[in-house]
Scaffold this motif. Structure first.
Motif, PDB file in Angstrom:
ATOM      1  N   MET A   1       0.841  -1.207   0.000  1.00 41.58           N
ATOM      2  CA  MET A   1       0.000   0.000   0.000  1.00 41.58           C
ATOM      3  C   MET A   1       0.873   1.253   0.000  1.00 41.58           C
ATOM      4  O   MET A   1       1.881   1.301   0.678  1.00 41.58           O
ATOM      5  CB  MET A   1      -0.873  -0.018   1.233  1.00 41.58           C
ATOM      6  CG  MET A   1      -1.898   1.040   1.229  1.00 41.58           C
ATOM      7  SD  MET A   1      -3.263   0.645   2.334  1.00 41.58           S
ATOM      8  CE  MET A   1      -3.826  -0.894   1.677  1.00 41.58           C
TER       9      MET A   1
ATOM     10  N   SER B   1      -1.976   6.144   2.207  1.00 35.59           N
ATOM     11  CA  SER B   1      -3.245   5.582   1.744  1.00 35.59           C
ATOM     12  C   SER B   1      -3.881   4.674   2.790  1.00 35.59           C
ATOM     13  O   SER B   1      -5.039   4.328   2.683  1.00 35.59           O
ATOM     14  CB  SER B   1      -3.050   4.785   0.455  1.00 35.59           C
ATOM     15  OG  SER B   1      -2.293   3.630   0.717  1.00 35.59           O
ATOM     16  N   GLU B   2      -3.107   4.282   3.792  1.00 37.25           N
ATOM     17  CA  GLU B   2      -3.592   3.235   4.695  1.00 37.25           C
ATOM     18  C   GLU B   2      -4.876   3.627   5.410  1.00 37.25           C
ATOM     19  O   GLU B   2      -5.821   2.844   5.445  1.00 37.25           O
ATOM     20  CB  GLU B   2      -2.526   2.870   5.712  1.00 37.25           C
ATOM     21  CG  GLU B   2      -1.638   1.769   5.165  1.00 37.25           C
ATOM     22  CD  GLU B   2      -0.482   1.469   6.063  1.00 37.25           C
ATOM     23  OE1 GLU B   2      -0.709   1.326   7.263  1.00 37.25           O
ATOM     24  OE2 GLU B   2       0.639   1.380   5.563  1.00 37.25           O
TER      25      GLU B   2
ATOM     26  N   VAL C   1      -7.900   3.842   2.919  1.00 31.01           N
ATOM     27  CA  VAL C   1      -8.244   2.552   2.343  1.00 31.01           C
ATOM     28  C   VAL C   1      -8.764   1.616   3.424  1.00 31.01           C
ATOM     29  O   VAL C   1      -9.668   0.832   3.191  1.00 31.01           O
ATOM     30  CB  VAL C   1      -7.048   1.966   1.564  1.00 31.01           C
ATOM     31  CG1 VAL C   1      -7.377   0.584   1.047  1.00 31.01           C
ATOM     32  CG2 VAL C   1      -6.693   2.888   0.410  1.00 31.01           C
TER      33      VAL C   1
ATOM     34  N   HIS D   1     -13.162  -2.738  -3.794  1.00 27.09           N
ATOM     35  CA  HIS D   1     -12.885  -1.817  -2.685  1.00 27.09           C
ATOM     36  C   HIS D   1     -13.709  -0.559  -2.917  1.00 27.09           C
ATOM     37  O   HIS D   1     -13.691  -0.001  -4.012  1.00 27.09           O
ATOM     38  CB  HIS D   1     -11.397  -1.465  -2.632  1.00 27.09           C
ATOM     39  CG  HIS D   1     -10.509  -2.674  -2.515  1.00 27.09           C
ATOM     40  ND1 HIS D   1      -9.995  -3.106  -1.321  1.00 27.09           N
ATOM     41  CD2 HIS D   1     -10.072  -3.550  -3.452  1.00 27.09           C
ATOM     42  CE1 HIS D   1      -9.267  -4.203  -1.520  1.00 27.09           C
ATOM     43  NE2 HIS D   1      -9.300  -4.491  -2.806  1.00 27.09           N
TER      44      HIS D   1
ATOM     45  N   VAL E   1      -9.675   5.132  -2.389  1.00 24.99           N
ATOM     46  CA  VAL E   1      -9.187   3.767  -2.633  1.00 24.99           C
ATOM     47  C   VAL E   1      -8.347   3.655  -3.902  1.00 24.99           C
ATOM     48  O   VAL E   1      -7.642   2.657  -4.083  1.00 24.99           O
ATOM     49  CB  VAL E   1     -10.320   2.701  -2.661  1.00 24.99           C
ATOM     50  CG1 VAL E   1     -11.018   2.602  -1.316  1.00 24.99           C
ATOM     51  CG2 VAL E   1     -11.317   2.970  -3.770  1.00 24.99           C
TER      52      VAL E   1
ATOM     53  N   ALA F   1      -4.716   2.595  -3.721  1.00 23.93           N
ATOM     54  CA  ALA F   1      -4.283   1.195  -3.573  1.00 23.93           C
ATOM     55  C   ALA F   1      -3.826   0.595  -4.904  1.00 23.93           C
ATOM     56  O   ALA F   1      -3.395  -0.563  -4.933  1.00 23.93           O
ATOM     57  CB  ALA F   1      -5.410   0.351  -2.983  1.00 23.93           C
TER      58      ALA F   1
ATOM     59  N   GLU G   1      -0.413  -1.186  -5.110  1.00 21.31           N
ATOM     60  CA  GLU G   1      -0.418  -2.444  -4.357  1.00 21.31           C
ATOM     61  C   GLU G   1      -1.124  -3.546  -5.157  1.00 21.31           C
ATOM     62  O   GLU G   1      -0.670  -4.698  -5.199  1.00 21.31           O
ATOM     63  CB  GLU G   1      -1.124  -2.233  -3.019  1.00 21.31           C
ATOM     64  CG  GLU G   1      -1.070  -3.441  -2.126  1.00 21.31           C
ATOM     65  CD  GLU G   1      -1.918  -3.260  -0.870  1.00 21.31           C
ATOM     66  OE1 GLU G   1      -1.941  -4.194  -0.069  1.00 21.31           O
ATOM     67  OE2 GLU G   1      -2.546  -2.199  -0.717  1.00 21.31           O
TER      68      GLU G   1
END
Ligand code: GLY
Length: 356
Positions: A1, A5-6, A9, A27, A32, A35, A38
């Protein structure tokens, strides 16, 4: 990630489309799209072709070398010629089977880019970032990809499941009002096929509930052999209205009118009582959607019935998904006089919206 963004998201909804080795997650939430690197890393793609209908600031970096191909958004661009052009651009970039395609746009972008991904090198992974409400609640989920022919909509396509769908609700902040109501047409019809009352919930919850419902139906019937027909609630008349009005009515608007009609027809056939018929009109109206047939060719019963006979699902006379004692189900061979009488029971004109 990616960094930063954690939090956003983590606050998102994550819905699984349980299709065995083709399973993936949708998602849903603000931010989002962050992401994407990732997701691309998880696929193992070394390069990415991004087909984007959005400006650069809304087109996330996939975190690997990429080319951005501006999308031709809009129904009239959903052609085999455009799919060929996309595949040529993929080839010019040197995209291989171990790479990936990313679509960023409304349903016409996810449909065409999805079909190009299905065909190029006999199939490369695709990730959808739907940017319209309609694409987030329906078009980008479930693996249907298609383009149009002069003879009709979505006549050439393939089932090609995405590897992930990122429904970033921040994209919705820039949508014009009519795009919102377009998406609400698909959300309103969910009320009658198992999602329950979503009116008044925050949009993220409405999208999540619609996607949960669609994911369970698709997991049951990926290839549209039976249960998936439920998603076509309101669509038999909806598709006919789109064509009769030369696509002046948007898909969601046409489905909304088709949903009201499905209630009227189910009532005429004695499948539901007057309260449930009225509920169809009040749910659709609550979302600010039209409930009346449009004046002109969109209210010509003969023309509409002829178009409904051409519906892809009409294998046995006039076919509708109708509510009833066992819930919604496909009903085949509905007598034409009943359909004509139900059309005559529909109001005609631009009015027909209101509160709930
Ligand atoms: N939009 C209907 C389906 O995905 O089956």
């Amino acid at each position: 990630m990616t960094e930063g963004s954690e939090a956003t998201v983590a606050a998102a909804h994550r819905v699984e489309v349980a299709l065995g080795e083709r399973a993936y997650h949708v998602h849903i939430g603000p931010g989002v799209r962050a992401a994407l690197p990732e997701v691309v890393a998880g696929i193992g793609a070394r390069r990415v072709a991004v087909v984007s209908a959005r400006p650069p600031e809304w087109t996330p970096d996939p975190g690997v070398p990429s080319v951005v191909i501006p999308a031709r958004d809009g129904e009239h661009h959903k052609t085999l010629g455009w799919v060929e052009e996309l595949c040529r651009r993929f080839a010019d970039f040197g995209l291989s089977r171990s790479d990936a395609v990313v679509s960023v746009g409304g349903g016409t972008t996810t449909d065409a880019a999805g079909l190009a991904a299905a065909l190029y090198h006999r199939g490369v992974p695709v990730v959808h970032l739907p940017t319209s409400l309609l694409a987030q609640v329906d078009a980008s989920v479930g693996g249907k990809t298609a383009v149009n022919l002069p003879q009709g909509k979505n006549l050439v396509g393939a089932y090609w499941q995405p590897r992930a769908v990122l429904c970033d609700t921040e994209y919705l902040t820039t949508l014009p009002r009519r795009e919102w109501t377009n998406g609400y047409g698909e959300i309103a019809r969910c009320h009658f096929i198992g999602a329950g009352d979503l009116y008044g919930l925050p949009v993220q919850e409405q999208i999540a509930a619609s996607v949960v419902l669609k994911a369970s139906i698709v997991a049951d019937d990926e290839r549209d052999a039976g249960p998936r027909h439920l998603l076509n609630y309101g669509h038999t008349l909806g598709h006919a209205l789109e064509r009769a009005t030369g696509y002046r009515l948007r898909h969601g608007e046409a489905v909304a009118i088709g949903t009201v009609f499905a209630g009227v027809l189910a009532g005429r056939l004695g499948r539901i009582g007057p309260d449930r018929v009225a509920e169809h009109r009040s749910v659709v109206a609550a979302y600010g959607l039209p409930t009346a047939l449009p004046a002109g060719p969109g209210s010509d019963a003969g023309a509409l019935i002829a178009l409904m006979r051409l519906d892809k699902k009409a294998t046995d006379g006039l076919t509708f998904v109708l509510d009833g004692p066992r819930g919604a189900e496909p009903v085949r061979g509905v007598p034409e006089p009943e359909v004509a009488a139900a059309l005559a029971d529909m109001p005609v004109g631009d009015a027909g919206t209101g509160g709930r």
